[in-house]
Design a protein around this motif. Sequence first.
Motif, PDB file in Angstrom:
ATOM      1  N   THR A 164       0.832  -1.202   0.000  1.00 19.20           N
ATOM      2  CA  THR A 164       0.000   0.000   0.000  1.00 19.20           C
ATOM      3  C   THR A 164       0.865   1.251   0.000  1.00 19.20           C
ATOM      4  O   THR A 164       2.077   1.200   0.227  1.00 19.20           O
ATOM      5  CB  THR A 164      -0.921   0.036   1.235  1.00 19.20           C
ATOM      6  N   ASN A 165       0.226   2.392  -0.213  1.00 19.19           N
ATOM      7  CA  ASN A 165       0.902   3.688  -0.128  1.00 19.19           C
ATOM      8  C   ASN A 165       0.641   4.363   1.218  1.00 19.19           C
ATOM      9  O   ASN A 165       0.694   5.589   1.331  1.00 19.19           O
ATOM     10  CB  ASN A 165       0.455   4.604  -1.268  1.00 19.19           C
ATOM     11  N   LEU A 166       0.350   3.565   2.239  1.00 18.55           N
ATOM     12  CA  LEU A 166       0.085   4.115   3.576  1.00 18.55           C
ATOM     13  C   LEU A 166       1.350   4.613   4.248  1.00 18.55           C
ATOM     14  O   LEU A 166       1.288   5.442   5.170  1.00 18.55           O
ATOM     15  CB  LEU A 166      -0.578   3.053   4.456  1.00 18.55           C
ATOM     16  N   THR A 167       2.496   4.087   3.840  1.00 17.65           N
ATOM     17  CA  THR A 167       3.780   4.585   4.337  1.00 17.65           C
ATOM     18  C   THR A 167       4.644   4.994   3.150  1.00 17.65           C
ATOM     19  O   THR A 167       4.361   4.643   2.004  1.00 17.65           O
ATOM     20  CB  THR A 167       4.527   3.513   5.155  1.00 17.65           C
ATOM     21  N   TYR A 168       5.697   5.722   3.453  1.00 13.84           N
ATOM     22  CA  TYR A 168       6.613   6.205   2.421  1.00 13.84           C
ATOM     23  C   TYR A 168       7.211   5.039   1.646  1.00 13.84           C
ATOM     24  O   TYR A 168       7.676   4.055   2.225  1.00 13.84           O
ATOM     25  CB  TYR A 168       7.730   7.023   3.072  1.00 13.84           C
ATOM     26  N   LEU A 169       7.175   5.153   0.335  1.00 12.50           N
ATOM     27  CA  LEU A 169       7.797   4.170  -0.549  1.00 12.50           C
ATOM     28  C   LEU A 169       8.961   4.833  -1.261  1.00 12.50           C
ATOM     29  O   LEU A 169       8.797   5.909  -1.862  1.00 12.50           O
ATOM     30  CB  LEU A 169       6.792   3.654  -1.583  1.00 12.50           C
ATOM     31  N   PRO A 170      10.155   4.253  -1.201  1.00 10.44           N
ATOM     32  CA  PRO A 170      11.293   4.855  -1.912  1.00 10.44           C
ATOM     33  C   PRO A 170      10.990   4.966  -3.400  1.00 10.44           C
ATOM     34  O   PRO A 170      10.425   4.023  -3.984  1.00 10.44           O
ATOM     35  CB  PRO A 170      12.443   3.882  -1.623  1.00 10.44           C
ATOM     36  N   PRO A 171      11.316   6.093  -4.023  1.00  5.88           N
ATOM     37  CA  PRO A 171      10.968   6.307  -5.442  1.00  5.88           C
ATOM     38  C   PRO A 171      11.433   5.180  -6.359  1.00  5.88           C
ATOM     39  O   PRO A 171      10.756   4.834  -7.327  1.00  5.88           O
ATOM     40  CB  PRO A 171      11.664   7.626  -5.781  1.00  5.88           C
ATOM     41  N   GLU A 172      12.589   4.571  -6.038  1.00  4.12           N
ATOM     42  CA  GLU A 172      13.121   3.546  -6.928  1.00  4.12           C
ATOM     43  C   GLU A 172      12.251   2.289  -6.971  1.00  4.12           C
ATOM     44  O   GLU A 172      12.243   1.572  -7.970  1.00  4.12           O
ATOM     45  CB  GLU A 172      14.560   3.170  -6.539  1.00  4.12           C
ATOM     46  N   ILE A 173      11.503   2.013  -5.901  1.00  7.15           N
ATOM     47  CA  ILE A 173      10.652   0.814  -5.899  1.00  7.15           C
ATOM     48  C   ILE A 173       9.519   0.958  -6.903  1.00  7.15           C
ATOM     49  O   ILE A 173       9.058  -0.017  -7.490  1.00  7.15           O
ATOM     50  CB  ILE A 173      10.089   0.516  -4.483  1.00  7.15           C
ATOM     51  N   LEU A 174       9.093   2.192  -7.144  1.00  9.85           N
ATOM     52  CA  LEU A 174       7.992   2.431  -8.082  1.00  9.85           C
ATOM     53  C   LEU A 174       8.408   2.151  -9.522  1.00  9.85           C
ATOM     54  O   LEU A 174       7.558   2.006 -10.405  1.00  9.85           O
ATOM     55  CB  LEU A 174       7.496   3.868  -7.942  1.00  9.85           C
ATOM     56  N   GLU A 175       9.718   2.090  -9.764  1.00  7.55           N
ATOM     57  CA  GLU A 175      10.223   1.836 -11.114  1.00  7.55           C
ATOM     58  C   GLU A 175      10.416   0.346 -11.393  1.00  7.55           C
ATOM     59  O   GLU A 175      10.696  -0.047 -12.530  1.00  7.55           O
ATOM     60  CB  GLU A 175      11.565   2.560 -11.300  1.00  7.55           C
ATOM     61  N   ARG A 176      10.269  -0.494 -10.351  1.00  4.86           N
ATOM     62  CA  ARG A 176      10.496  -1.935 -10.527  1.00  4.86           C
ATOM     63  C   ARG A 176       9.296  -2.578 -11.214  1.00  4.86           C
ATOM     64  O   ARG A 176       8.147  -2.310 -10.867  1.00  4.86           O
ATOM     65  CB  ARG A 176      10.745  -2.615  -9.183  1.00  4.86           C
ATOM     66  N   ASP A 177       9.567  -3.446 -12.176  1.00  2.39           N
ATOM     67  CA  ASP A 177       8.503  -4.120 -12.923  1.00  2.39           C
ATOM     68  C   ASP A 177       7.660  -5.013 -12.021  1.00  2.39           C
ATOM     69  O   ASP A 177       6.480  -5.245 -12.306  1.00  2.39           O
ATOM     70  CB  ASP A 177       9.101  -4.962 -14.054  1.00  2.39           C
ATOM     71  N   TYR A 178       8.266  -5.533 -10.965  1.00  2.00           N
ATOM     72  CA  TYR A 178       7.557  -6.483 -10.106  1.00  2.00           C
ATOM     73  C   TYR A 178       6.703  -5.810  -9.047  1.00  2.00           C
ATOM     74  O   TYR A 178       5.929  -6.488  -8.362  1.00  2.00           O
ATOM     75  CB  TYR A 178       8.551  -7.433  -9.429  1.00  2.00           C
ATOM     76  N   PHE A 179       6.790  -4.489  -8.901  1.00  2.00           N
ATOM     77  CA  PHE A 179       6.109  -3.821  -7.780  1.00  2.00           C
ATOM     78  C   PHE A 179       4.771  -3.220  -8.206  1.00  2.00           C
ATOM     79  O   PHE A 179       4.662  -2.599  -9.269  1.00  2.00           O
ATOM     80  CB  PHE A 179       6.990  -2.713  -7.201  1.00  2.00           C
ATOM     81  N   VAL A 180       3.765  -3.400  -7.343  1.00  4.48           N
ATOM     82  CA  VAL A 180       2.432  -2.844  -7.565  1.00  4.48           C
ATOM     83  C   VAL A 180       2.006  -2.089  -6.302  1.00  4.48           C
ATOM     84  O   VAL A 180       2.146  -2.602  -5.192  1.00  4.48           O
ATOM     85  CB  VAL A 180       1.402  -3.949  -7.866  1.00  4.48           C
ATOM     86  N   THR A 181       1.495  -0.869  -6.499  1.00  8.25           N
ATOM     87  CA  THR A 181       1.012  -0.074  -5.370  1.00  8.25           C
ATOM     88  C   THR A 181      -0.491  -0.225  -5.226  1.00  8.25           C
ATOM     89  O   THR A 181      -1.239  -0.041  -6.189  1.00  8.25           O
ATOM     90  CB  THR A 181       1.338   1.415  -5.568  1.00  8.25           C
TER      91      THR A 181
END
Length: 395
Positions: free
Chosen positions: A333-350
């Motif tokens: 979830t986006n309930l806590t801070y997510l490092p910007p680089e994780i949002l660029e990973r193909d495997y990650f979904v918010t």
Amino acid sequence: MPNLVELESAMPVAPLKLLALDSCKELGNRVNEYLVDFRKNVHNDIKQDPAFRGYSEENYLIDAACPRFGSGEGKGILSESVRGKDVFLMVDVCNHSLTYTVNGYENHKSPDDHYQDLKRMIAAIAGKAHRINVIMPFLYEGRQHKRSGRESLDCAYALKELSEMGVSNFITFDAHDPRVQNATPLKGFDNFTPPYQFIRSLLRYEKDLIIDKDHMIVISPDEGALDRAVYFSSVLGVDTGMFYKRRDYSRVVNGKNPIVAHEFLGDNIEGKDVIIIDDMIASGGSMIDTAKQLKAMKAKRVFVCCTFGLFTEGLAAFDEAYANGVFDRVVCTNLTYLPPEILERDYFVTADMSKFLASIIDFMNHDISMGNVLTPTEKIHEVLAKYNAREDVLI
């Protein structure tokens, strides 16, 4: 938004105001946008009543700040009146991206710093607002929720301290142990979980899932997450499994007893898609080890669903594990801070929680039973039906 008829026939406790601390600005802005939209579209007679002027506004956010002196000390400042308002404060105690200066040195804000800023804002509001509600998605010191031997009892003490400062309600998500609410038995404490947002986010990206007992199983990575897994699997209509973490209680590493081995308890998972559900990813080592064992047991695909993606030791281990086929998706979830680089990973979904949070605030402001938003079983069944009919599943 659920039970709209009930909402339209209710009266608010007091005019609504939202205070998003710096740690929670982005999420606060999104929640505010939903609240504005909700109130514009609600057909409520009291919107025309002069006594409830301000029910429908263009903005519910309070203009406030928590600056620091050169010594590192801080203060809370309100730039507008909150007298008589129903105030909801939002804070993310895990946002390590914010900094402040102490005698010329740059410090990153710790959970302790965010907690102190929260208290400063409460102190600025107390005695003026009609009611104070704290939205703390990751419960401060929630992992130190019980005392073993000569230890502090930080989470219980923090809740007690905030209640004595005037907080009426605590709203949190996936508390490590919800029983900590017993520290403040006369205050409201609501603990929400995001299974609906998890399944919607996962179904949006995976178009070929078959959700039944023959093709899918939900796994708890340890005994502490079993309740989450049992609920999730029951709603999906699939089986549940669990890993038992065997620990070395003779040693303490980074504040906890190291894990010796993961023992699996459950049915055969060969050829099945697996959903691992838990409250958080901290360093991620335990989650990666669990996924490795599942793939070694011939699981088809492994999807990791965690409320809080902290990634305290970076993403290198996750990148390597993904490259080696250890897991297929990570949903947080986006309930806590997510490092910007994780949002660029193909495997990650918010999994976006802003609309859900806005619903919680709106219902609580009207003093309507939170049962309307606590159990999303019917909504999950609805989205599954759409998915099985191969209709679009939107977030």
